[in-house]
Write an enzyme that holds these catalytic residues in place. Structure first.
Site, PDB file in Angstrom:
ATOM      1  N   CYS A   1      -3.008 -11.143  22.304  1.00  0.00           N
ATOM      2  CA  CYS A   1      -3.789 -10.679  21.151  1.00  0.00           C
ATOM      3  C   CYS A   1      -3.281 -11.432  19.924  1.00  0.00           C
ATOM      4  O   CYS A   1      -2.106 -11.328  19.565  1.00  0.00           O
ATOM      5  CB  CYS A   1      -3.650  -9.176  20.941  1.00  0.00           C
ATOM      6  SG  CYS A   1      -4.432  -8.649  19.400  1.00  0.00           S
TER       7      CYS A   1
ATOM      8  N   HIS B   1       3.910   1.533   2.432  1.00  0.00           N
ATOM      9  CA  HIS B   1       5.072   0.748   1.986  1.00  0.00           C
ATOM     10  C   HIS B   1       5.813   1.498   0.879  1.00  0.00           C
ATOM     11  O   HIS B   1       7.042   1.539   0.853  1.00  0.00           O
ATOM     12  CB  HIS B   1       4.644  -0.600   1.388  1.00  0.00           C
ATOM     13  CG  HIS B   1       3.892  -1.500   2.327  1.00  0.00           C
ATOM     14  ND1 HIS B   1       2.690  -2.078   1.969  1.00  0.00           N
ATOM     15  CD2 HIS B   1       4.156  -1.936   3.572  1.00  0.00           C
ATOM     16  CE1 HIS B   1       2.271  -2.843   2.972  1.00  0.00           C
ATOM     17  NE2 HIS B   1       3.140  -2.772   3.954  1.00  0.00           N
TER      18      HIS B   1
ATOM     19  N   LYS C   1     -12.610  14.662  -3.499  1.00  0.00           N
ATOM     20  CA  LYS C   1     -12.802  14.383  -4.908  1.00  0.00           C
ATOM     21  C   LYS C   1     -11.787  13.361  -5.429  1.00  0.00           C
ATOM     22  O   LYS C   1     -10.606  13.444  -5.164  1.00  0.00           O
ATOM     23  CB  LYS C   1     -12.646  15.688  -5.685  1.00  0.00           C
ATOM     24  CG  LYS C   1     -13.048  15.571  -7.116  1.00  0.00           C
ATOM     25  CD  LYS C   1     -13.044  16.941  -7.793  1.00  0.00           C
ATOM     26  CE  LYS C   1     -13.317  16.780  -9.278  1.00  0.00           C
ATOM     27  NZ  LYS C   1     -13.132  18.040 -10.010  1.00  0.00           N
TER      28      LYS C   1
ATOM     29  N   CYS D   1      -7.252  -4.708  23.186  1.00  0.00           N
ATOM     30  CA  CYS D   1      -6.012  -4.388  22.499  1.00  0.00           C
ATOM     31  C   CYS D   1      -6.151  -3.011  21.860  1.00  0.00           C
ATOM     32  O   CYS D   1      -7.107  -2.758  21.133  1.00  0.00           O
ATOM     33  CB  CYS D   1      -5.735  -5.437  21.409  1.00  0.00           C
ATOM     34  SG  CYS D   1      -4.531  -4.852  20.205  1.00  0.00           S
TER      35      CYS D   1
ATOM     36  N   LYS E   1      -9.914  10.444 -12.370  1.00  0.00           N
ATOM     37  CA  LYS E   1     -10.182   9.380 -13.335  1.00  0.00           C
ATOM     38  C   LYS E   1      -9.852   7.989 -12.810  1.00  0.00           C
ATOM     39  O   LYS E   1      -9.743   7.036 -13.564  1.00  0.00           O
ATOM     40  CB  LYS E   1      -9.380   9.658 -14.611  1.00  0.00           C
ATOM     41  CG  LYS E   1      -7.890   9.831 -14.336  1.00  0.00           C
ATOM     42  CD  LYS E   1      -7.163  10.338 -15.575  1.00  0.00           C
ATOM     43  CE  LYS E   1      -5.746  10.766 -15.218  1.00  0.00           C
ATOM     44  NZ  LYS E   1      -5.035  11.327 -16.357  1.00  0.00           N
TER      45      LYS E   1
ATOM     46  N   HIS F   1      -6.260  -3.389  17.973  1.00  0.00           N
ATOM     47  CA  HIS F   1      -7.330  -4.157  17.326  1.00  0.00           C
ATOM     48  C   HIS F   1      -8.704  -3.927  17.926  1.00  0.00           C
ATOM     49  O   HIS F   1      -9.701  -4.395  17.383  1.00  0.00           O
ATOM     50  CB  HIS F   1      -6.989  -5.652  17.355  1.00  0.00           C
ATOM     51  CG  HIS F   1      -5.829  -5.992  16.479  1.00  0.00           C
ATOM     52  ND1 HIS F   1      -4.526  -5.983  16.924  1.00  0.00           N
ATOM     53  CD2 HIS F   1      -5.776  -6.295  15.163  1.00  0.00           C
ATOM     54  CE1 HIS F   1      -3.721  -6.276  15.923  1.00  0.00           C
ATOM     55  NE2 HIS F   1      -4.442  -6.470  14.840  1.00  0.00           N
TER      56      HIS F   1
ATOM     57  N   HIS G   1       0.837  -1.202   0.000  1.00  0.00           N
ATOM     58  CA  HIS G   1       0.000   0.000   0.000  1.00  0.00           C
ATOM     59  C   HIS G   1       0.876   1.257   0.000  1.00  0.00           C
ATOM     60  O   HIS G   1       2.111   1.170  -0.080  1.00  0.00           O
ATOM     61  CB  HIS G   1      -0.982  -0.020   1.169  1.00  0.00           C
ATOM     62  CG  HIS G   1      -0.337  -0.094   2.523  1.00  0.00           C
ATOM     63  ND1 HIS G   1       0.494   0.887   3.006  1.00  0.00           N
ATOM     64  CD2 HIS G   1      -0.377  -1.045   3.485  1.00  0.00           C
ATOM     65  CE1 HIS G   1       0.917   0.570   4.219  1.00  0.00           C
ATOM     66  NE2 HIS G   1       0.412  -0.620   4.525  1.00  0.00           N
TER      67      HIS G   1
ATOM     68  N   CYS H   1      -2.002  -9.076  17.098  1.00  0.00           N
ATOM     69  CA  CYS H   1      -0.661  -8.518  17.290  1.00  0.00           C
ATOM     70  C   CYS H   1       0.394  -9.610  17.433  1.00  0.00           C
ATOM     71  O   CYS H   1       1.592  -9.318  17.381  1.00  0.00           O
ATOM     72  CB  CYS H   1      -0.605  -7.650  18.545  1.00  0.00           C
ATOM     73  SG  CYS H   1      -1.682  -6.226  18.501  1.00  0.00           S
TER      74      CYS H   1
HETATM   75 ZN    ZN Z   1      -3.832  -6.511  18.802  1.00  0.00          ZN
END
Ligand code: ZN
Length: 508
Positions: A125, A20, A294, A142, A297, A145, A17, A128
């Site tokens: 968790c 990264h 907004k 957590c 394209k 999360h 993403h 995690c």
């Molecule tokens: Zn967690």
């Protein structure tokens, strides 16, 4: 002088993403900068392929785990290749040399008594992949999360962290910019005011079979962080590799702030326990918030790096990332902001300067670089401005001050645009007696553009290559280390310029 830059190895439970892409582009720009400066440079990235979350994602995708990690790891590598990322080595934690290294370090720590076997019950968790203390939870959940952890009790191996806590605090205090920017150093020192718990570094195979088997107990695999952090040594072939001798401890780690604790606490203590010098710097950046608003394209998801680059161009995205986000703080991503940077800074300021300067050189001098004659005060001012901008850029860029470094270069772009207006070459062209003056002005514009191409190479390598080509220089622009390239007068009179497409097309 050597320079070793790393990105985190990315966790393969999801596709790459925007965050990264940012970390990786920053690492790439720094690697290119240091190579241009003539320093021995190494750039490492890779993928982190073990752990609960990877197994779960593979299950959801209905694929065998190895096939799944191969697919996502490949997707990261293809993304970086499409973004022109100039990494030297791509490490995967499933590769044999990495597994060997992890087992080697685990054995060493076990033999010297840094690792012990014990029972631990606690709040775990699964998201995690770690235990939580009561006081770390928010309303019993957590904090990452927002789900309640599960109480589990099991026998595991533990790494003695507390014995190195005082050393770590003193090391951070003695090296105030070791973790930078400062706010993250303060955050780490704050969390070190509490006593460090020993780190649980194993997971029972009956619960999690996907990992590196402990060398001293094959019922267990290594905890994913203990495994992952060691990648920074794998790529250098620790302990006997030539690259290890050359590049450690020059490491500059780049991370996003969500993985501060493992890198600022676990990692230095692991190195200390293993008798390895600490890395040189931990450099921590913030998050990109994606703004509502907004969309243009865009087909599909614009925050998917490959589609973003497909729509707007590699260098446009690289420039935006580096110009827009102060390293260490959060930034806001919007397509509108990206488009306005492209139109204002790239198409208008730099693109027009380039097109007008070459256009006039073709119109008045058949595309041949003229020899400068006696200079006037406004020509000397161009040289002075170029030198000031370059000195500031060379100082700021390796200090991660990317927006300031680029803003300083754009002041020089603005100066050249004003120089065109004040010298009015189209007036000089009409006057036979002003021909030497016109030669001088055109030369200063073209030589200024050569400087810009050299300075912008780490940020916009494709566009810099295009500029070098059009200026008749090609790869000779990079024949010498950067500081030498920036001696005024490097553009040889008589050089034939080339025609070509617009540097940065304007977006409608
Ligand atoms: Zn967690």
């Amino acid at each position: 002088m050597t320079f070793y830059v790393t990105t985190p190895i990315y966790y393969v439970n999801a596709e790459p993403h925007l965050g990264h892409a940012y970390t990786t582009i920053v690492a790439d720009a720094l690697a290119r900068f240091h190579r241009l400066m003539g320093e021995g440079t190494r750039f490492q990235t890779g993928t982190d392929e073990h752990g609960d979350k990877v197994m779960e994602a593979a299950r959801k995708a209905d694929l065998p785990v190895k096939d799944f990690v191969d697919r996502i790891s490949d997707s990261f590598r293809r993304t970086w290749d499409e973004l022109g990322i100039s990494y030297d080595v791509f490490v995967r934690t499933t590769q044999a040399s990495h597994q060997w290294l992890v087992r080697n370090i685990l054995n060493k720590l076990y033999d010297q008594g840094d690792i012990y076997f014990g029972e631990y019950g606690g709040l775990y968790c699964f998201g995690c992949e770690r235990f939580y203390l009561e006081r770390e939870l928010e309303d019993g959940k957590c904090p990452d999360h927002q789900s309640p952890p599960t109480f589990i009790k099991e026998e595991n191996y533990f790494f003695r962290m507390a014995r190195h806590q005082d050393w770590l605090i003193k090391y951070i205090e003695d090296h105030p910019d070791w973790i930078r920017p400062e706010r993250y150093k303060n955050e780490v020192l704050g969390s070190l005011r509490e006593p460090l718990e020993d780190l649980c570094i194993s997971r029972p195979k009956q619960r999690l079979p996907w990992g590196i088997t402990l060398p001293f107990d094959d019922r267990y695999v290594a905890y994913v962080w203990f495994d992952a952090l060691l990648n920074y040594l794998t790529g250098l072939n620790y302990p006997d590799g030539e690259n290890y001798r050359k590049f450690w401890p020059a490491a500059q780690h780049l991370i996003a702030k969500d993985i501060l604790k493992p890198h600022a606490i676990y990692w230095p203590i692991m190195l200390k326990a293993a008798g390895i010098d600490p890395f040189q710097h931990l450099n921590v950046h913030g998050y990109w918030q994606v703004a509502e608003g907004k969309m243009y394209k865009t087909v599909g998801n614009v925050v998917e790096p490959r589609s973003l680059v497909g729509l707007y161009g590699i260098d446009q995205v690289r420039y935006f990332f580096l110009r827009e986000m102060v390293f260490g703080l959060d930034g806001t991503f919007s397509e509108e902001a990206l488009r306005s940077r492209i139109n204002a800074d790239l198409a208008n300021d730099l693109g027009n300067l380039f097109a007008r300067s070459l256009g006039m050189a073709f119109k008045y001098r058949q595309g041949v670089v003229p020899a400068p004659q006696d200079t006037a005060i406004e020509d000397d001012e161009v040289v002075f401005q170029a030198q000031e901008a370059a000195a500031e850029f060379l100082r700021l860029f390796p200090e991660f001050e990317f927006p300031k470094a680029l803003a300083r270069v754009w002041e020089f772009v603005g100066h050249l645009n004003r120089y065109i207006v004040t010298t009015a070459p189209w007036e000089l062209a009409k006057d036979e007696a002003a021909q030497p003056r016109l030669d001088t002005v055109l030369y200063h514009l073209l030589e200024g553009l050569r400087w810009l191409a050299a300075l912008l190479t780490p940020v916009m390598p494709t566009s810099a290559a295009h500029m070098a080509e059009r200026l008749g220089l090609g790869a000779s622009l990079w024949a010498e280390p950067l500081p030498k390239t920036l001696d005024w007068g490097g553009l040889t009179p008589g050089t034939q310029l080339q025609k070509g497409a617009a540097l940065f097309p304007r977006l409608e």
